[in-house]
Design a protein around this motif. Sequence first.
Motif, mmCIF file in Angstrom:
data_model
loop_
_atom_site.group_PDB
_atom_site.id
_atom_site.type_symbol
_atom_site.label_atom_id
_atom_site.label_comp_id
_atom_site.label_asym_id
_atom_site.label_seq_id
_atom_site.Cartn_x
_atom_site.Cartn_y
_atom_site.Cartn_z
ATOM 1 N N VAL A 1 3.168 49.694 -2.083
ATOM 2 C CA VAL A 1 3.987 50.911 -2.033
ATOM 3 C C VAL A 1 5.140 50.894 -3.029
ATOM 4 C CG1 VAL A 1 3.404 51.238 0.391
ATOM 5 C CG2 VAL A 1 5.519 50.055 -0.203
ATOM 6 N N THR A 2 5.519 49.727 -3.558
ATOM 7 C CA THR A 2 6.633 49.673 -4.500
ATOM 8 C C THR A 2 6.180 49.686 -5.959
ATOM 9 O OG1 THR A 2 6.663 47.233 -4.362
ATOM 10 C CG2 THR A 2 8.135 48.447 -2.885
ATOM 11 N N SER A 3 4.924 49.979 -6.204
ATOM 12 C CA SER A 3 4.404 49.926 -7.577
ATOM 13 C C SER A 3 4.879 51.092 -8.441
ATOM 14 C CB SER A 3 2.864 49.913 -7.545
ATOM 15 O OG SER A 3 2.367 51.078 -6.905
ATOM 16 N N SER A 4 5.309 52.193 -7.822
ATOM 17 C CA SER A 4 5.660 53.390 -8.594
ATOM 18 C C SER A 4 7.147 53.493 -8.913
ATOM 19 C CB SER A 4 5.227 54.648 -7.827
ATOM 20 O OG SER A 4 5.949 54.763 -6.614
ATOM 21 N N GLY A 5 8.005 52.906 -8.080
ATOM 22 C CA GLY A 5 9.434 53.077 -8.272
ATOM 23 C C GLY A 5 9.965 54.367 -7.699
ATOM 24 N N HIS A 6 9.136 55.091 -6.955
ATOM 25 C CA HIS A 6 9.533 56.337 -6.312
ATOM 26 C C HIS A 6 9.244 56.235 -4.816
ATOM 27 C CE1 HIS A 6 9.654 57.852 -10.400
ATOM 28 N NE2 HIS A 6 8.360 57.596 -10.530
ATOM 29 N N SER A 7 9.988 56.997 -4.033
ATOM 30 C CA SER A 7 9.784 56.963 -2.592
ATOM 31 C C SER A 7 9.960 58.350 -1.991
ATOM 32 C CB SER A 7 10.770 55.993 -1.939
ATOM 33 O OG SER A 7 10.669 56.049 -0.527
ATOM 34 N N THR A 8 9.185 58.624 -0.937
ATOM 35 C CA THR A 8 9.350 59.826 -0.127
ATOM 36 C C THR A 8 9.404 59.397 1.338
ATOM 37 O OG1 THR A 8 6.970 60.210 0.147
ATOM 38 C CG2 THR A 8 8.034 61.181 -1.801
ATOM 39 N N TRP A 9 9.718 60.328 2.208
ATOM 40 C CA TRP A 9 9.859 59.980 3.620
ATOM 41 C C TRP A 9 8.548 59.465 4.206
ATOM 42 C CZ3 TRP A 9 6.787 62.370 7.204
ATOM 43 C CH2 TRP A 9 6.203 63.585 6.855
ATOM 44 N N PHE A 10 7.396 59.963 3.707
ATOM 45 C CA PHE A 10 6.131 59.541 4.299
ATOM 46 C C PHE A 10 5.786 58.105 3.943
ATOM 47 C CE2 PHE A 10 1.432 59.402 4.592
ATOM 48 C CZ PHE A 10 1.330 59.718 5.941
ATOM 49 N N VAL A 11 6.247 57.616 2.799
ATOM 50 C CA VAL A 11 6.058 56.205 2.464
ATOM 51 C C VAL A 11 6.754 55.345 3.506
ATOM 52 C CG1 VAL A 11 6.491 54.406 0.749
ATOM 53 C CG2 VAL A 11 5.825 56.693 0.008
ATOM 54 N N GLY A 12 7.939 55.781 3.910
ATOM 55 C CA GLY A 12 8.648 55.069 4.962
ATOM 56 C C GLY A 12 7.902 55.092 6.278
ATOM 57 N N VAL A 13 7.279 56.221 6.591
ATOM 58 C CA VAL A 13 6.494 56.321 7.823
ATOM 59 C C VAL A 13 5.358 55.310 7.818
ATOM 60 C CG1 VAL A 13 4.917 57.800 9.137
ATOM 61 C CG2 VAL A 13 7.074 58.733 8.278
ATOM 62 N N LEU A 14 4.675 55.175 6.681
ATOM 63 C CA LEU A 14 3.555 54.231 6.585
ATOM 64 C C LEU A 14 4.006 52.799 6.861
ATOM 65 C CD1 LEU A 14 1.665 55.605 3.438
ATOM 66 C CD2 LEU A 14 1.033 55.878 5.839
ATOM 67 N N LEU A 15 5.135 52.396 6.273
ATOM 68 C CA LEU A 15 5.638 51.041 6.481
ATOM 69 C C LEU A 15 6.036 50.816 7.937
ATOM 70 C CD1 LEU A 15 7.838 50.574 3.277
ATOM 71 C CD2 LEU A 15 5.652 49.466 3.771
ATOM 72 N N VAL A 16 6.734 51.779 8.512
ATOM 73 C CA VAL A 16 7.167 51.637 9.901
ATOM 74 C C VAL A 16 5.964 51.597 10.840
ATOM 75 C CG1 VAL A 16 8.428 52.757 11.776
ATOM 76 C CG2 VAL A 16 9.416 52.691 9.487
ATOM 77 N N MET A 17 4.917 52.368 10.531
ATOM 78 C CA MET A 17 3.721 52.369 11.376
ATOM 79 C C MET A 17 3.038 50.998 11.384
ATOM 80 S SD MET A 17 3.120 55.024 13.098
ATOM 81 C CE MET A 17 3.716 56.716 13.252
ATOM 82 N N VAL A 18 2.965 50.350 10.231
ATOM 83 C CA VAL A 18 2.389 49.001 10.186
ATOM 84 C C VAL A 18 3.206 48.055 11.051
ATOM 85 C CG1 VAL A 18 1.812 47.044 8.699
ATOM 86 C CG2 VAL A 18 1.416 49.371 7.891
ATOM 87 N N TYR A 19 4.520 48.203 10.972
ATOM 88 C CA TYR A 19 5.409 47.362 11.791
ATOM 89 C C TYR A 19 5.187 47.627 13.277
ATOM 90 C CZ TYR A 19 9.709 45.395 13.715
ATOM 91 O OH TYR A 19 10.609 44.681 14.453
ATOM 92 N N LEU A 20 5.034 48.897 13.660
ATOM 93 C CA LEU A 20 4.819 49.239 15.063
ATOM 94 C C LEU A 20 3.473 48.715 15.567
ATOM 95 C CD1 LEU A 20 6.226 52.884 15.218
ATOM 96 C CD2 LEU A 20 7.298 50.768 16.034
ATOM 97 N N ILE A 21 2.479 48.656 14.684
ATOM 98 C CA ILE A 21 1.191 48.067 15.068
ATOM 99 C C ILE A 21 1.373 46.599 15.441
ATOM 100 C CG2 ILE A 21 -1.074 47.350 14.175
ATOM 101 C CD1 ILE A 21 -1.097 49.949 12.536
ATOM 102 N N PHE A 22 2.133 45.874 14.618
ATOM 103 C CA PHE A 22 2.410 44.471 14.921
ATOM 104 C C PHE A 22 3.189 44.334 16.228
ATOM 105 C CE2 PHE A 22 2.461 43.311 10.102
ATOM 106 C CZ PHE A 22 1.083 43.424 10.073
#
Length: 364
Positions: free
Chosen positions: A331-352
Amino acid sequence: MSLLLEEIRHNRVLWLLVFIPAVFAVKGIEPEAHTLLFVLALLAIVPLATLLSHATESVASKTGDTVGGLLNATLGNLTELIIALTALRAGQYTLVKASVAGAIVTNTLFLLGASFLLGGLRYHIQDYNRTNARFQTSLLFLATVALLIPSAVAAPDFVEGATFMHQLSVGLSVLLIVAYGLGLVSSLKTHRELFGSTEELVSDDAPWPMGLALSTLAGVTVLVALVSEVFVESVQQAAVAFGMTPAFVGFIVVALVGGAAEMASAFSGARKNRLDLSVGIALGSAAQIALFVAPMLVLVSYVLGPTPMDLQFWPGAVIMVLISTMTVLTVTSSGHSTWFVGVLLVMVYLIFAMTLYLLPPRIQ
């Protein structure tokens, strides 16, 4: 000092500072009231994290976000280090390893993801220094390899298996610390021009004088460490009362509480469109834990611990750290971020987190 008192007077969150003496009072009067101590420690850490956030931002405004992120990660990780050292002296190596692995996962997924989410809700697209992000994730990947190797080569039929594992762990620890030191030389000296912020933005809040900011950083860090020690002593018994499993406590709860100060600064930076500070805190903290804190604990265990500690983590922890690292690399390959990128990371964390809460892995 007047600026600090003025900040406390106008910030209602800082009124929770009254819980700090309450923690130590209850600890002295009723040391077995673990559930009450657990709740009081949580409430006490919140205002301390807020103060640490403001002080760190004041320093970062004068040193730049790269150094500011490193400073915040270092001071934030001091709490995790003290928590781990307390458990290390007691020989609770399972808690030590779970908290270390949990801190890495929490910083890379929850801290970074929540920063992307909070910043993205205010700004359509946010930019950050891709070079710095990739550099930190590369260091994190190196550490993940070092954590994976002991588990991969461990076998019960090895002759002198314990001796081999301890020797391998010491060797890997030295290599990781050297790599971390060389990484600091690269990012702060020889190639520092590559790691600056993508843009210079002025904070709405007036920064504190450097003397006040540094003294606040030092004092608050000590208080966070002291309160965290009370938290560690009470968390296991309180976990039973709240229905939490030991794996969930070490991997999730301890990591979240230990990183409270870093989270306050990272979230504040993201909301002010200073995403380089947030990324520096999240990934810098994770890399520092993996390449410095964990190896240092292995070496210190020969002095403080009842027996030496190794780098052989239980397979579930290694897999989660590996997945976290690969996710952030993607996810850090582009140097840009949106709110949905954050959702994806948090979702992986919630799965764990859900997995550990419902079906904790067996820890050897």
